[in-house]
Design an enzyme around this catalytic site. Structure first.
Site, PDB file in Angstrom:
ATOM      1  N   HIS A   1      -0.627 -10.165  -4.497  1.00 35.33           N
ATOM      2  CA  HIS A   1       0.352  -9.936  -5.552  1.00 35.33           C
ATOM      3  C   HIS A   1       0.716 -11.269  -6.189  1.00 35.33           C
ATOM      4  CE1 HIS A   1       2.849 -10.992  -2.102  1.00 35.33           C
ATOM      5  NE2 HIS A   1       3.827 -11.288  -2.947  1.00 35.33           N
TER       6      HIS A   1
ATOM      7  N   CYS B   1       0.846  -1.199   0.000  1.00 35.98           N
ATOM      8  CA  CYS B   1       0.000   0.000   0.000  1.00 35.98           C
ATOM      9  C   CYS B   1       0.878   1.245   0.000  1.00 35.98           C
ATOM     10  CB  CYS B   1      -0.926   0.002   1.212  1.00 35.98           C
ATOM     11  SG  CYS B   1      -2.305  -1.154   1.075  1.00 35.98           S
TER      12      CYS B   1
END
Length: 136
Positions: A99, A7
């Site tokens: 991811h 983030c």
């Protein structure tokens, strides 16, 4: 400020070698390169794992992965490419933000992935499939 490293990369608080970015995804070089061209493709919106992705995120992530994979092939011409993605600590997920790894592969590059195949009978596979279908 969030403690999620990905983030923080998305918000540009932490620098990364950016490869691609769009509304839903970001792709950047893995700092722990296994082979040249090792790229991470991540969701821009925080989702800890595959289970938390909405359909738009999921579609965008695979589209970005395919696009970046083609660019990796055009740039480094590896004889193979592994796509690796883990969900949860039991699966060795180390960064709890969705991811996937796009990992150029070469013969004898030291990267190994093995699992003990159980090979259940076809009837058992059918039972498993039915249980999953009921939840779709």
């Amino acid at each position: 400020m969030t403690s999620c490293v990905f983030c923080r990369i998305v918000s540009k608080e932490i620098p990364a070698a950016l490869v691609f970015e769009d509304e839903h995804t970001i792709a950047f070089m893995d700092a722990g390169q296994v082979n040249p061209g090792h790229v991470l493709v991540a969701a821009k919106g925080h989702a800890e794992s595959l289970y938390e992705l909405n359909d738009a995120q999921a579609g965008a992530l695979l589209q970005t992965a395919a696009r970046v994979a083609r660019a990796i092939r055009a740039t480094f011409n590896p004889p193979g490419l592994s796509v690796y993605q883990a969900n949860g600590k039991a699966a060795w997920q180390t960064v709890l933000h969705y991811h996937m790894h796009l990992l150029p592969r070469h013969d004898n590059d030291g990267m190994m992935l093995t699992w003990p195949a159980k090979n259940p009978p076809r009837e058992k596979l059918g039972e498993y499939a039915e249980l999953i279908r009921k939840k779709l």
